[in-house]
Structure formats: C-alpha cells, structure tokens
Design a protein around this motif. Structure first.
Motif, short mmCIF file in Angstrom:
data_model
loop_
_atom_site.label_atom_id
_atom_site.label_comp_id
_atom_site.label_asym_id
_atom_site.label_seq_id
_atom_site.Cartn_x
_atom_site.Cartn_y
_atom_site.Cartn_z
N ASP B 60 51.69 -1.41 4.85
CA ASP B 60 50.61 -2.14 4.21
C ASP B 60 50.24 -3.39 5.02
O ASP B 60 49.06 -3.64 5.30
CB ASP B 60 51.08 -2.53 2.79
CG ASP B 60 49.94 -2.91 1.86
OD1 ASP B 60 48.89 -2.25 1.90
OD2 ASP B 60 50.11 -3.85 1.08
N VAL B 78 41.62 -5.20 -0.07
CA VAL B 78 42.72 -4.63 -0.86
C VAL B 78 42.93 -3.15 -0.57
O VAL B 78 42.00 -2.42 -0.21
CB VAL B 78 42.47 -4.77 -2.38
CG1 VAL B 78 42.48 -6.23 -2.80
CG2 VAL B 78 41.16 -4.10 -2.79
N THR B 79 44.17 -2.72 -0.75
CA THR B 79 44.52 -1.32 -0.59
C THR B 79 43.91 -0.50 -1.72
O THR B 79 44.07 -0.83 -2.90
CB THR B 79 46.05 -1.13 -0.63
OG1 THR B 79 46.64 -2.13 0.19
CG2 THR B 79 46.45 0.23 -0.14
N THR B 80 43.19 0.55 -1.37
CA THR B 80 42.62 1.46 -2.37
C THR B 80 43.55 2.63 -2.61
O THR B 80 43.83 3.00 -3.73
CB THR B 80 41.24 1.97 -1.87
OG1 THR B 80 40.38 0.85 -1.76
CG2 THR B 80 40.66 2.98 -2.82
N ASN B 81 43.99 3.26 -1.53
CA ASN B 81 45.06 4.24 -1.70
C ASN B 81 45.88 4.40 -0.45
O ASN B 81 45.49 3.96 0.64
CB ASN B 81 44.59 5.58 -2.28
CG ASN B 81 43.75 6.38 -1.35
OD1 ASN B 81 44.13 6.66 -0.22
ND2 ASN B 81 42.57 6.74 -1.83
N ALA B 82 47.03 5.01 -0.63
CA ALA B 82 47.98 5.16 0.46
C ALA B 82 48.77 6.44 0.26
O ALA B 82 49.03 6.85 -0.87
CB ALA B 82 48.94 3.98 0.49
N HIS B 83 49.10 7.08 1.37
CA HIS B 83 49.96 8.27 1.34
C HIS B 83 51.04 8.01 2.38
O HIS B 83 50.73 7.64 3.51
CB HIS B 83 49.14 9.51 1.72
CG HIS B 83 49.97 10.74 1.82
ND1 HIS B 83 50.50 11.18 3.01
CD2 HIS B 83 50.39 11.61 0.88
CE1 HIS B 83 51.20 12.29 2.78
NE2 HIS B 83 51.14 12.58 1.50
N ILE B 84 52.29 8.20 2.00
CA ILE B 84 53.36 7.94 2.97
C ILE B 84 54.37 9.09 2.97
O ILE B 84 54.78 9.57 1.93
CB ILE B 84 54.04 6.57 2.70
CG1 ILE B 84 55.05 6.22 3.80
CG2 ILE B 84 54.63 6.47 1.32
CD1 ILE B 84 55.45 4.75 3.86
N THR B 110 39.73 3.27 6.86
CA THR B 110 40.77 4.28 6.78
C THR B 110 41.49 4.40 8.12
O THR B 110 40.88 4.23 9.17
CB THR B 110 40.13 5.64 6.44
OG1 THR B 110 39.48 5.51 5.18
CG2 THR B 110 41.15 6.74 6.34
N VAL B 131 49.20 6.88 5.64
CA VAL B 131 47.74 6.89 5.75
C VAL B 131 47.21 5.90 4.73
O VAL B 131 47.57 5.98 3.55
CB VAL B 131 47.18 8.29 5.48
CG1 VAL B 131 45.66 8.29 5.55
CG2 VAL B 131 47.75 9.28 6.48
N MET B 132 46.41 4.95 5.18
CA MET B 132 45.97 3.86 4.31
C MET B 132 44.45 3.84 4.19
O MET B 132 43.74 4.07 5.17
CB MET B 132 46.40 2.51 4.91
CG MET B 132 47.85 2.40 5.38
SD MET B 132 49.09 2.56 4.07
CE MET B 132 48.82 1.04 3.14
N THR B 133 43.95 3.53 3.00
CA THR B 133 42.54 3.24 2.80
C THR B 133 42.42 1.88 2.12
O THR B 133 43.06 1.64 1.09
CB THR B 133 41.86 4.32 1.93
OG1 THR B 133 42.02 5.59 2.56
CG2 THR B 133 40.37 4.05 1.78
#
Lengths: 147, 147, 147, 147
Positions: B60, B78-84, B110, B131-133
């Motif tokens: 993050d 701000v972070t909208t979504n994340a996949h780790i 992204t 993966v961050m948005t």
C-alpha cells in the motif's frame, strides 16, 4: 464448532500478542462469529479515516478465527490470497468484521468478510469487503469435502 | 517526476507518522522507486515469518508513493481495491516493495507491487504480489490519459 | 427498481445478442434477481466441467443486470475489475448466478455474485464466487450516495 | 521447457476445440510465450469494444499454456482464482496476452498476464492485467520448489 469464543480469545493472545488487544471476539444473535476491532491513533490515515492495512488486518484476523473455529487451533494456517474492496470511508471508531466460509477444502479454505462501522447497527452500509483464501496444514484437513 | 525521494520521505513522515519510520524510500539502478521495509517484532507471525497485513501495508505504501511521485503530494488519494497473493514465506528480515504503474486515468490509478526479501538480490523469488487500484481527487488528475 | 425482468430480457437481447440466448432472467422467492445460464458444449472443459471463462461470463452478466435494474438501461456501464474464486467443479448442467450490490457510488458500483449448480436447490455449495466493480457513465449516477 | 509451441498448439486443439481456433501461439524476441487472440463478432460489446469475458478467456488460455510449457501436458490443471483489471477499452482487433509465472509451487502456480492491443507494438498501454492462480494435479508437481 471446535473452539469456543473463550478458546479463540486465548489462542489469539498466544499466537498474535502484537495485535490481540485490538480485537474482541463476540458472536451475534445467530451465534455467528463477529470480530470487534478497537480503532486507535495507530490505525488512522489523513482525513481521520481508518487505514486500508488496518481494515485488511481486521479481515485477516476475522477469517482466520472463523477457520480455527471449524478446524481447531492451527497456528500455521496461512493466507494464500486476498482481495479487498474499500467502499466507504469509516469514521475513526470501532469496526466489526463478519466472516463467512464458502468452501472448506482439503487444502484451501475460501470465503469473505464484510466490515462495518460498529455504529451501523442495521449493517446496510459495509465499509469494506474482503475475499480471503487460506491454506491449512495437511493434517488438519479432516472432515473437509473432496476437492 | 513531481516529487524527489527526499520530498516523498518528508511527506510520508507528515502524513503517516504511525508507520513512516518502518519505511526507507530508495531508488534502484534504473531510477525506479523501491521501498525498503524494516521488519520488527510487531510484524511477525507464528513460525517467525512476516504477517500478511504487514506485507499488505508495504504494498500500500509503495504504490501510494509511486503515485505521489507522478501526481504530487495528494494525501487524500485512497485505495479503492487491492488483490494480494502470498507466494513464499519470507524470513523475518527487511523486505523490498517494487511498484509499477500500469494505468494512470482521470479517476483511477492501477498497477502492481512485487515484494522481495531484501537479501534476495537477484529478485527471482518474490514473496508476494499485490495489484492495487487507487482513486485520486479530481483536481489532481491533470495530464492523465482519457478513460 | 427501474427495469422489470421483461425489460432486462429485451435489453440483454439488444445489447448482447452474442450471449443473450444462454441466459434466462428469473427472480427468486424474495424477488431477488437470479440468472439461469444454459450450459452447452461451447462452455465445457476437459473432464466434463464448465470452463472458468463461462462462469466469469455468468458473473459478469448477472452483476451487470443487477446494476441496470437499479439505474436503468445504460449499455455503456463497464466492468472495472473482477475477482473470481473457483471453489467446486460444477457438472455440465445449468448454473445460477445470484448477484448482490454492496455499494452504489457516483462512479463505481461494487458487489458480488455467487454461482450455484441449478440442481443444488439448498444453495449450500457455491461453485464460484465473484466480486465485481463496474463503472457507470456520469449522467446515470443519480440517487447514489456520496463517495 | 517441456512443450514446444507446436506441441502446445496441438494440445490446445485437442483439449479446447471450442476456443482453440481463436488463439495463435507465438513467441516473442526473447523466446517468451505470447498468445495472439483473433477478435470476431462473438467477442464484442456495445461501443465496439472487446467484452470482459473475452479478455478473461485470453488471460486464462495464456496462463494455462505458460504452465503447460513448464510442466508438460496436464489437461486437468484448473484455475483456482483470478483477478482482472480492465484498464483501457481496446478496439475490436487482435489482442496479445503475455503471461509471466511468479511462483511454481507443489500445488499452486501463480503469476499474471498483461493484455495489449496487437497494434500497440511498444506495449506501453496494456488494456487489461490479470493475476491468475492455478492448481496442478499432484503427480505433475515435480521439480517445483517447496512451499
């Protein structure tokens, strides 16, 4: 259920002394697990909202405890992957994590966690939604369904 | 680049005093941003490995700084979504986060972050991949491509 | 609700003639939207199971229709990101997709879709779980909550 | 490498006759695998862009072939989960999928796929980014690293 709320509380304190004090394990009216997270200065971000990593930590702990409740105390159960959507900015007060198991397999356990502000008693406005996959040590995987 | 490594360091200290001391902002041989995370007792899990939420925090922060480097100091991004994906268990030593921007749009940014053990100098065995948005405040979104 | 089941059926046929015939839009006992997908040879993978892309398509269509039902016929609403867990191998028969909206914002709509074998009438064993984020064209976003 | 481009082409035709004709397996200048997807009417969405499920299918096939190239012809290798970000709307022409393996474990293989318009020869503007996790049948998992 293989672990009571009290047993989960003791386990959390032993396995994760770093964060255990932030969490209170409760159950709701239908005997479902709910995790109550105390928000303090350490969890905040600019604008007075709760940080993403803090919500991720709540999701992780809530799902982990939901698994242990089913399979018993397996400290080595680990997160394989996670997806989290941040949907609303919570105020800087306690959050609740409500985990749901969707599949308990031989190796992988999958489900999700909805996160609410504790003051949102109607639970209509989740602030975050996390999908979690954990892998469990082979010897714990009794009574799972075949994959 | 709108912010130097020094400017990013000052900004991180101001905006996230809770975690800033855990991170050192460096650049690698190709002038790409690399974030060095100091691992301490607070980041560990049973078995002496680094906790998932700690690696999520590194991802993050690394992605956030990569965005600020492009758009300037916007604390409210701000972070909208994340996949780790957690791929290997790191030893309890420093980790490196290497962010990559894949799309900078008007509203959403992204990309992804690879996390390595600092001692893995060949960077052949990432321990996690996120993966961050992020969503950025409207007024910052100059010079982005149309969506 | 801005669109009836009949209106959604006509819209689907107009906007996606390529796949519309695979889907039947129904509602369940609580008037929730349920999408019934007809599985044919084109959807199969080795071992006689339904392919991942076919289940992804069901999740995409189900969530899209759930949004249109709320905001009206907006063909240009598009998927921003998706996360899908494949949990059980379905037999090669009809599947049901059950969408749930978790947040309808000004720009982004987020929620999830549970996929079941149609023959699993108790809906206890989902075969897949997808989390979807769509972005909606600006002019459609009336009556959403502030982000 | 356990399979040549020719062997992968034959395998794809045998295992997935439904979609094999849409894909051409090529390798790029560094002998990396690249999958070329032919876009036809069946893959389109309103506005003349390629549908999300079609891009998901390209990501799925590209990553699957990248695994088979490493472990040999294992038709029963299956997708466990996937995360896909749609970043730019591609025009209705051929797409390229470029897979990357990040971890090949005993049970799970993880990596990602970048999708480009074929006409974007500089590969600076990916249209989608997918992160894939596959599980492989136990007997195939030779020569993997311990998890």
């Amino acid at each position: 259920m293989k672990m009571t709320t009290d047993a989960l509380t003791v386990f959390l304190q032993d396995a994760f002394p770093q964060v255990a004090d932030d969490f209170l394990i409760v159950t709701d009216s239908e005997d479902e697990l709910v995790i109550d997270m105390k928000i303090s200065e350490a969890h905040l971000r600019p604008g007075g909202t709760v940080s993403g990593p803090s919500m991720f930590c709540l999701a992780d702990v809530a799902f982990y405890l939901a698994i242990l409740r089913q399979i018993g105390p397996e400290a080595l159960t680990v997160t394989t992957n996670a997806h989290i959507n941040f949907m609303r900015k919570p105020v800087a007060e306690n959050l609740l994590g409500v985990p749901r198991l969707l599949k308990q397999g031989r190796v992988l356990v999958t489900g999700d966690v909805l996160i609410y502000e504790k003051r949102d008693t109607s639970r209509q406005k989740p602030v975050a939604h996390a999908v979690m996959t954990y892998s469990i040590p082979p010897q714990s995987a009794i009574r799972s369904e075949p994959e």
